[in-house]
Design a protein around this motif. Sequence first.
Motif, PDB file in Angstrom:
ATOM      1  N   UNK A  65      20.341  -2.548 -57.852  1.00  0.00           N
ATOM      2  CA  UNK A  65      21.149  -1.336 -57.829  1.00  0.00           C
ATOM      3  C   UNK A  65      20.342  -0.252 -57.118  1.00  0.00           C
ATOM      4  N   UNK A  66      20.816   0.217 -55.982  1.00  0.00           N
ATOM      5  CA  UNK A  66      20.151   1.288 -55.244  1.00  0.00           C
ATOM      6  C   UNK A  66      20.573   2.603 -55.875  1.00  0.00           C
ATOM      7  N   UNK A  67      19.593   3.392 -56.299  1.00  0.00           N
ATOM      8  CA  UNK A  67      19.853   4.654 -56.991  1.00  0.00           C
ATOM      9  C   UNK A  67      19.085   5.784 -56.307  1.00  0.00           C
ATOM     10  N   UNK A  68      19.508   7.007 -56.545  1.00  0.00           N
ATOM     11  CA  UNK A  68      18.832   8.178 -55.980  1.00  0.00           C
ATOM     12  C   UNK A  68      17.558   8.530 -56.730  1.00  0.00           C
ATOM     13  N   UNK A  69      17.524   8.249 -58.040  1.00  0.00           N
ATOM     14  CA  UNK A  69      16.396   8.651 -58.872  1.00  0.00           C
ATOM     15  C   UNK A  69      16.087   7.533 -59.865  1.00  0.00           C
ATOM     16  N   UNK A  70      15.067   6.765 -59.560  1.00  0.00           N
ATOM     17  CA  UNK A  70      14.706   5.632 -60.415  1.00  0.00           C
ATOM     18  C   UNK A  70      14.268   6.116 -61.793  1.00  0.00           C
ATOM     19  N   UNK A  71      13.469   7.178 -61.845  1.00  0.00           N
ATOM     20  CA  UNK A  71      12.995   7.687 -63.136  1.00  0.00           C
ATOM     21  C   UNK A  71      14.158   8.063 -64.048  1.00  0.00           C
ATOM     22  N   UNK A  72      15.121   8.811 -63.521  1.00  0.00           N
ATOM     23  CA  UNK A  72      16.266   9.243 -64.332  1.00  0.00           C
ATOM     24  C   UNK A  72      17.108   8.046 -64.758  1.00  0.00           C
ATOM     25  N   UNK A  73      17.277   7.083 -63.863  1.00  0.00           N
ATOM     26  CA  UNK A  73      18.076   5.895 -64.190  1.00  0.00           C
ATOM     27  C   UNK A  73      17.389   5.066 -65.267  1.00  0.00           C
ATOM     28  N   UNK A  74      16.080   4.880 -65.138  1.00  0.00           N
ATOM     29  CA  UNK A  74      15.329   4.132 -66.151  1.00  0.00           C
ATOM     30  C   UNK A  74      15.423   4.843 -67.497  1.00  0.00           C
ATOM     31  N   UNK A  75      15.292   6.153 -67.485  1.00  0.00           N
ATOM     32  CA  UNK A  75      15.382   6.914 -68.733  1.00  0.00           C
ATOM     33  C   UNK A  75      16.758   6.741 -69.381  1.00  0.00           C
ATOM     34  N   UNK A  76      17.815   6.865 -68.590  1.00  0.00           N
ATOM     35  CA  UNK A  76      19.166   6.724 -69.133  1.00  0.00           C
ATOM     36  C   UNK A  76      19.410   5.314 -69.664  1.00  0.00           C
ATOM     37  N   UNK A  77      19.047   4.304 -68.878  1.00  0.00           N
ATOM     38  CA  UNK A  77      19.271   2.927 -69.320  1.00  0.00           C
ATOM     39  C   UNK A  77      18.400   2.579 -70.528  1.00  0.00           C
ATOM     40  N   UNK A  78      17.196   3.083 -70.569  1.00  0.00           N
ATOM     41  CA  UNK A  78      16.336   2.853 -71.740  1.00  0.00           C
ATOM     42  C   UNK A  78      16.993   3.428 -72.990  1.00  0.00           C
ATOM     43  N   UNK A  79      17.625   4.587 -72.849  1.00  0.00           N
ATOM     44  CA  UNK A  79      18.349   5.189 -73.960  1.00  0.00           C
ATOM     45  C   UNK A  79      19.538   4.369 -74.416  1.00  0.00           C
ATOM     46  N   UNK A  80      20.029   3.510 -73.547  1.00  0.00           N
ATOM     47  CA  UNK A  80      21.144   2.614 -73.880  1.00  0.00           C
ATOM     48  C   UNK A  80      20.657   1.257 -74.377  1.00  0.00           C
ATOM     49  N   UNK A  81      19.346   1.124 -74.544  1.00  0.00           N
ATOM     50  CA  UNK A  81      18.790  -0.111 -75.093  1.00  0.00           C
ATOM     51  C   UNK A  81      18.267  -1.099 -74.078  1.00  0.00           C
ATOM     52  N   UNK A  82      18.284  -0.762 -72.789  1.00  0.00           N
ATOM     53  CA  UNK A  82      17.763  -1.671 -71.768  1.00  0.00           C
ATOM     54  C   UNK A  82      16.239  -1.658 -71.831  1.00  0.00           C
ATOM     55  N   UNK A  83      15.641  -2.837 -71.830  1.00  0.00           N
ATOM     56  CA  UNK A  83      14.189  -2.986 -71.854  1.00  0.00           C
ATOM     57  C   UNK A  83      13.706  -3.340 -70.449  1.00  0.00           C
ATOM     58  N   UNK A  84      12.791  -2.551 -69.931  1.00  0.00           N
ATOM     59  CA  UNK A  84      12.270  -2.778 -68.592  1.00  0.00           C
ATOM     60  C   UNK A  84      11.026  -3.642 -68.635  1.00  0.00           C
ATOM     61  N   UNK A  85      10.851  -4.444 -67.597  1.00  0.00           N
ATOM     62  CA  UNK A  85       9.710  -5.341 -67.490  1.00  0.00           C
ATOM     63  C   UNK A  85       8.465  -4.530 -67.135  1.00  0.00           C
ATOM     64  N   UNK A  86       7.316  -5.006 -67.603  1.00  0.00           N
ATOM     65  CA  UNK A  86       6.047  -4.371 -67.290  1.00  0.00           C
ATOM     66  C   UNK A  86       5.129  -5.415 -66.668  1.00  0.00           C
ATOM     67  N   UNK A  87       4.464  -5.017 -65.584  1.00  0.00           N
ATOM     68  CA  UNK A  87       3.576  -5.925 -64.862  1.00  0.00           C
ATOM     69  C   UNK A  87       2.228  -5.255 -64.644  1.00  0.00           C
ATOM     70  N   UNK A 121      16.697  -1.641 -60.560  1.00  0.00           N
ATOM     71  CA  UNK A 121      17.127  -0.357 -60.013  1.00  0.00           C
ATOM     72  C   UNK A 121      16.021   0.042 -59.047  1.00  0.00           C
ATOM     73  N   UNK A 122      16.414   0.517 -57.872  1.00  0.00           N
ATOM     74  CA  UNK A 122      15.402   0.837 -56.879  1.00  0.00           C
ATOM     75  C   UNK A 122      15.844   1.958 -55.967  1.00  0.00           C
ATOM     76  N   UNK A 123      14.846   2.595 -55.390  1.00  0.00           N
ATOM     77  CA  UNK A 123      15.070   3.581 -54.345  1.00  0.00           C
ATOM     78  C   UNK A 123      14.244   3.129 -53.152  1.00  0.00           C
ATOM     79  N   UNK A 124      14.907   2.827 -52.040  1.00  0.00           N
ATOM     80  CA  UNK A 124      14.165   2.376 -50.856  1.00  0.00           C
ATOM     81  C   UNK A 124      13.194   3.459 -50.374  1.00  0.00           C
TER      82      UNK A 124
END
Length: 125
Positions: A65-87, A121-124
């Motif tokens: 998903x191409x987004x304008x703001x990865x930080x804001x998208x991650x924050x919103x999705x995290x609030x909805x229960x989405x768990x992001x991978x860590x490397x 979610x990414x921003x080129x």
Amino acid sequence: MLQNAKTFSSFSVDDLNRAKQFYGETLGLKVSEQPEGLELDLEGGKVFLYPKRDHAAATFTVLNFIVDDVDATVEELSGRGVKFEHYDMPDLKTDAKGIARDERGPTIAWFKDPAGNFLSVLKPR
């Protein structure tokens, strides 16, 4: 021959009900039920999710998903229960939020759907 053919992407899931809830409610996408599975109606086209009894999760990213703001998208999705991978590997590191910020590539964060498929979610650059 195929350069003018209409296309769509597809991938399998192990539970259509969980997929419908995740993609429709958690991610907020337009999901429609079809006799063979679920159709996601996205800005870039359609994606089809089909049930597979012996489903094996993809080990690669199946949907970006191409987004304008990865930080804001991650924050919103995290609030909805989405768990992001860590490397923390020599060639791939993410911050505390799960966002990779490589000056050579996009700003990107990966997460999994309920079937274990990788999405991002990414921003080129």
